[in-house]
Design a protein around this motif. Structure first.
Motif, PDB file in Angstrom:
ATOM      1  N   UNK A 181      -1.786   1.627  17.911  1.00 49.56           N
ATOM      2  CA  UNK A 181      -2.433   0.980  16.542  1.00 49.56           C
ATOM      3  C   UNK A 181      -2.013   1.412  15.028  1.00 49.56           C
ATOM      4  N   UNK A 182      -1.570   2.662  15.139  1.00 51.20           N
ATOM      5  CA  UNK A 182      -1.544   3.566  14.453  1.00 51.20           C
ATOM      6  C   UNK A 182       0.333   3.758  13.600  1.00 51.20           C
ATOM      7  N   UNK A 183       1.586   3.681  14.874  1.00 44.85           N
ATOM      8  CA  UNK A 183       1.730   3.883  15.071  1.00 44.85           C
ATOM      9  C   UNK A 183       3.330   2.854  13.657  1.00 44.85           C
ATOM     10  N   UNK A 184       2.700   1.812  13.551  1.00 50.29           N
ATOM     11  CA  UNK A 184       3.153   1.294  12.299  1.00 50.29           C
ATOM     12  C   UNK A 184       3.065   1.584  10.519  1.00 50.29           C
ATOM     13  N   UNK A 185       2.391   1.656  10.287  1.00 45.08           N
ATOM     14  CA  UNK A 185       1.404   2.734   9.394  1.00 45.08           C
ATOM     15  C   UNK A 185       2.208   3.558   8.845  1.00 45.08           C
ATOM     16  N   UNK A 186       2.386   4.131  10.123  1.00 49.30           N
ATOM     17  CA  UNK A 186       2.232   5.184   9.881  1.00 49.30           C
ATOM     18  C   UNK A 186       4.315   5.640   9.629  1.00 49.30           C
ATOM     19  N   UNK A 187       4.455   5.083  10.263  1.00 48.27           N
ATOM     20  CA  UNK A 187       6.950   5.013  10.256  1.00 48.27           C
ATOM     21  C   UNK A 187       6.425   4.911   8.747  1.00 48.27           C
ATOM     22  N   UNK A 188       5.407   3.528   8.454  1.00 50.07           N
ATOM     23  CA  UNK A 188       5.950   2.842   6.831  1.00 50.07           C
ATOM     24  C   UNK A 188       6.001   3.235   5.442  1.00 50.07           C
ATOM     25  N   UNK A 189       4.513   4.495   5.527  1.00 48.71           N
ATOM     26  CA  UNK A 189       4.149   5.432   4.657  1.00 48.71           C
ATOM     27  C   UNK A 189       5.398   6.225   4.561  1.00 48.71           C
ATOM     28  N   UNK A 190       5.345   6.802   5.761  1.00 44.44           N
ATOM     29  CA  UNK A 190       6.784   8.062   5.831  1.00 44.44           C
ATOM     30  C   UNK A 190       8.280   7.108   4.931  1.00 44.44           C
ATOM     31  N   UNK A 191       8.554   6.052   5.509  1.00 47.81           N
ATOM     32  CA  UNK A 191       9.843   4.853   4.718  1.00 47.81           C
ATOM     33  C   UNK A 191       9.413   4.873   3.531  1.00 47.81           C
ATOM     34  N   UNK A 192       8.564   4.759   2.817  1.00 46.95           N
ATOM     35  CA  UNK A 192       8.192   4.249   1.545  1.00 46.95           C
ATOM     36  C   UNK A 192       8.305   5.781   0.815  1.00 46.95           C
ATOM     37  N   UNK A 193       8.105   6.221   1.247  1.00 45.77           N
ATOM     38  CA  UNK A 193       7.996   8.147   0.424  1.00 45.77           C
ATOM     39  C   UNK A 193       6.364   8.244   0.315  1.00 45.77           C
ATOM     40  N   UNK A 194       5.425   7.640   1.325  1.00 46.83           N
ATOM     41  CA  UNK A 194       3.582   7.830   1.125  1.00 46.83           C
ATOM     42  C   UNK A 194       3.349   9.265   1.211  1.00 46.83           C
ATOM     43  N   UNK A 195       2.553   9.924   0.823  1.00 45.61           N
ATOM     44  CA  UNK A 195       1.600  11.311   2.002  1.00 45.61           C
ATOM     45  C   UNK A 195       0.728  10.310   3.238  1.00 45.61           C
ATOM     46  N   UNK A 196       1.074  10.708   4.406  1.00 47.83           N
ATOM     47  CA  UNK A 196       0.296  10.070   5.338  1.00 47.83           C
ATOM     48  C   UNK A 196      -0.756  10.720   6.190  1.00 47.83           C
ATOM     49  N   UNK A 197      -1.904  10.327   5.909  1.00 47.92           N
ATOM     50  CA  UNK A 197      -2.722  10.922   6.568  1.00 47.92           C
ATOM     51  C   UNK A 197      -3.636  10.629   8.087  1.00 47.92           C
ATOM     52  N   UNK A 198      -3.744  10.980   8.573  1.00 46.49           N
ATOM     53  CA  UNK A 198      -4.090  10.072  10.450  1.00 46.49           C
ATOM     54  C   UNK A 198      -5.265  10.767  10.416  1.00 46.49           C
ATOM     55  N   UNK A 199      -6.761   9.883  10.262  1.00 46.92           N
ATOM     56  CA  UNK A 199      -7.832   9.889  10.204  1.00 46.92           C
ATOM     57  C   UNK A 199      -8.347   9.960  11.812  1.00 46.92           C
ATOM     58  N   UNK A 226      -2.367   7.495   1.612  1.00 48.50           N
ATOM     59  CA  UNK A 226      -2.486   6.717   2.573  1.00 48.50           C
ATOM     60  C   UNK A 226      -3.329   7.435   3.729  1.00 48.50           C
ATOM     61  N   UNK A 227      -4.604   7.417   4.148  1.00 44.68           N
ATOM     62  CA  UNK A 227      -5.084   7.447   4.836  1.00 44.68           C
ATOM     63  C   UNK A 227      -5.393   6.376   6.013  1.00 44.68           C
ATOM     64  N   UNK A 228      -4.501   6.502   6.921  1.00 47.38           N
ATOM     65  CA  UNK A 228      -4.704   5.316   8.167  1.00 47.38           C
ATOM     66  C   UNK A 228      -5.312   6.129   9.799  1.00 47.38           C
ATOM     67  N   UNK A 229      -6.303   4.942   9.879  1.00 47.11           N
ATOM     68  CA  UNK A 229      -7.130   4.811  10.996  1.00 47.11           C
ATOM     69  C   UNK A 229      -6.751   4.199  11.618  1.00 47.11           C
ATOM     70  N   UNK A 230      -7.562   4.560  13.687  1.00 48.30           N
ATOM     71  CA  UNK A 230      -7.747   2.323  13.760  1.00 48.30           C
ATOM     72  C   UNK A 230      -9.346   3.324  14.414  1.00 48.30           C
ATOM     73  N   UNK A 231      -9.789   1.875  15.490  1.00 46.50           N
ATOM     74  CA  UNK A 231     -11.390   2.339  15.301  1.00 46.50           C
ATOM     75  C   UNK A 231     -11.811   2.723  16.879  1.00 46.50           C
ATOM     76  N   UNK A 232     -10.807   2.774  17.302  1.00 42.84           N
ATOM     77  CA  UNK A 232     -10.807   2.427  18.511  1.00 42.84           C
ATOM     78  C   UNK A 232      -9.755   4.248  19.122  1.00 42.84           C
TER      79      UNK A 232
END
Length: 456
Positions: free
Chosen positions: A123-141, A112-118
């Protein structure tokens, strides 16, 4: 170790060239070959694909993902996720973000590539935590842009925060294709010194210089590049996959992709390309280069949307005027990067300013919300006169916008219990209520048995 490649034609390629209209059958057609070509990942979902499936194609986006996963046994599937916006155009409560991440991973997504327009880290924190919690690979853009605020040091400091947040990798997301070759070399070099994360580069060919930029980034040590298969490459899309495979062959950067599989997949995508040129959805304008984009900074998807907006109103001749208005609106709003949803918001405001003949005479609700702080913190100073004209003396929030949102998933399940068969259906309705409702009503009608009248 060679440079890794993420193939984008099945998501960003058609999103940039013909407004994300490729249907599931067309997406699946080339997957057997692409899966065996040796890619790091296939970007196949997220971005505008979800909306487009429901709104224009009468398809279930979750079904597309499940079908793709059944085919892809060798290559990871990747999606684009807009942080607290998920794939929609407003902020959603944390429990909805959690549930969407969980279901995306369960249905077949690996990265999951997560980004925030600003680039607002909150605005990224929750998505990153959830990706790690459910075993996904998290990329921040990091949404790349140029302005007096967006310097190399700005991005280096941001990257350090991203690493602390727990990302598995970092992407420079240059959605407008404005990253210059020497700047790319400097940026990648500095990022490699500052963080230990693998670094990916995503860009667009709109300005005509991206192959040069990619090569400089590769020389600086970038780990992964985003490219698109030749029929859906270049123009407002990404650089060509096959071309980079040939250019780097035999060097220490050799991606070692399977040429036979690439050619077989390209043959199928060529059929798709010809279809969309023939039906007019693939406008020849987006296949060329526009070096002035380096001034206007308009991303590929945004450019095709602006052309469509003006076309619908019979004002295509105003395109150049609108492109000149975009950077002015952007400056007024504190230099937000032009990426979804901000690109649509800034673009629509620029169109309104030009067509009405008076700046900010008409203002979309989203711009009003942005000026109230509901999308997050603007990177730079907002024009005080413009803010006053639009929101008067209203208070501007300074905390994480989602802190105002109460959990909503349980209520959504209750609200849609008669039409939603699964939690995935509930999420579709949460993101695009009206569009998804029409889709599900149609689905229900299609499954009703036809009554046959028997004559006595």
């Amino acid at each position: 170790m060679g440079v890794k490649i993420v193939e984008t034609s099945l998501r960003d390629g058609h999103q940039s060239l013909f407004a994300t209209r490729m249907n599931t059958e067309e997406v699946l057609s080339a997957l057997p070959e692409l899966d065996k070509a040796g890619f790091h990942a296939l970007e196949i979902w997220g971005g505008a694909t979800f909306d487009s499936c429901l709104r224009f194609l009468n398809e279930d986006p979750w079904e597309r993902l499940r079908k793709a996963k059944k085919i892809c046994k060798h290559t990871k599937l990747q999606m684009l996720f807009r942080g607290q916006n998920i794939l929609g155009y407003r902020h959603y409560a944390d429990d909805v973000v959690d549930k969407f991440v969980e279901k995306s991973l369960k249905n077949g997504i690996d990265i999951i590539r997560v980004f925030d327009a600003l680039n607002d880290i909150r605005n990224l924190e929750r998505a990153v935590k959830a990706t790690k919690k459910y075993g996904g690979e998290c990329q921040i853009a990091l949404s790349y842009t140029t302005s007096p605020i967006h310097t190399v040091s700005y991005y280096v400091e941001l990257a350090k925060e991203v690493e602390k947040l727990g990302a598995d990798s970092l992407c420079i997301k240059d959605m407008a294709g404005v990253l210059l070759p020497d700047t790319a070399y400097e940026l990648v070099s500095e990022l490699k010194k500052a963080v230990k994360l693998p670094i990916e580069l995503h860009s667009h060919c709109t300005g005509g210089l991206m192959e040069m930029t990619y090569l400089k980034a590769i020389e600086a040590g970038v780990d992964i590049i985003d490219t698109a298969l030749s029929p859906l490459a270049s123009g407002t899309s990404q650089p060509c996959t096959e071309a980079f495979n040939f250019a780097l062959k035999g060097t220490k950067y050799d991606p070692k992709l399977n040429v036979e599989m690439l050619n077989a997949a390209a043959k199928k995508m060529q059929v798709v390309r010809q279809k969309y040129i023939a039906n007019g959805l693939l406008n020849p304008k987006v296949l060329g280069f526009n070096p002035n984009i380096l001034i206007y900074q308009v991303p590929g998807g945004m450019l095709s949307n602006l052309i469509n907006q003006l076309k619908q109103q019979g004002q295509e001749d105003k395109l150049e005027e609108v492109l000149k208005e975009v950077p002015k609106v952007r400056k007024d709003l504190g230099y937000p990067p032009l990426v979804t949803p901000l690109s649509q918001m800034v673009g629509t405001q620029a169109v309104m300013n030009v067509i009405t003949g008076e700046r900010y005479k008409m203002v979309p609700k989203e711009i009003n919300d942005y000026l109230h702080g509901k999308y997050g913190k603007a990177p730079g100073e907002v024009n005080a006169e413009v803010r006053k004209k639009i929101i008067g003396d209203d208070k501007v929030i300074t905390y994480r916008p989602a802190d105002d949102l109460k959990p909503e998933f349980k209520d959504l399940k209750k609200k849609y219990k008669k039409i939603a068969k699964t939690e995935e259906d509930v999420l579709s309705l949460a993101l695009f209520p009206e569009v998804a409702m029409k889709f599900f009503e149609q689905r229900k009608a299609d499954k009703k048995p036809t009554k046959i009248k028997v004559k006595a």
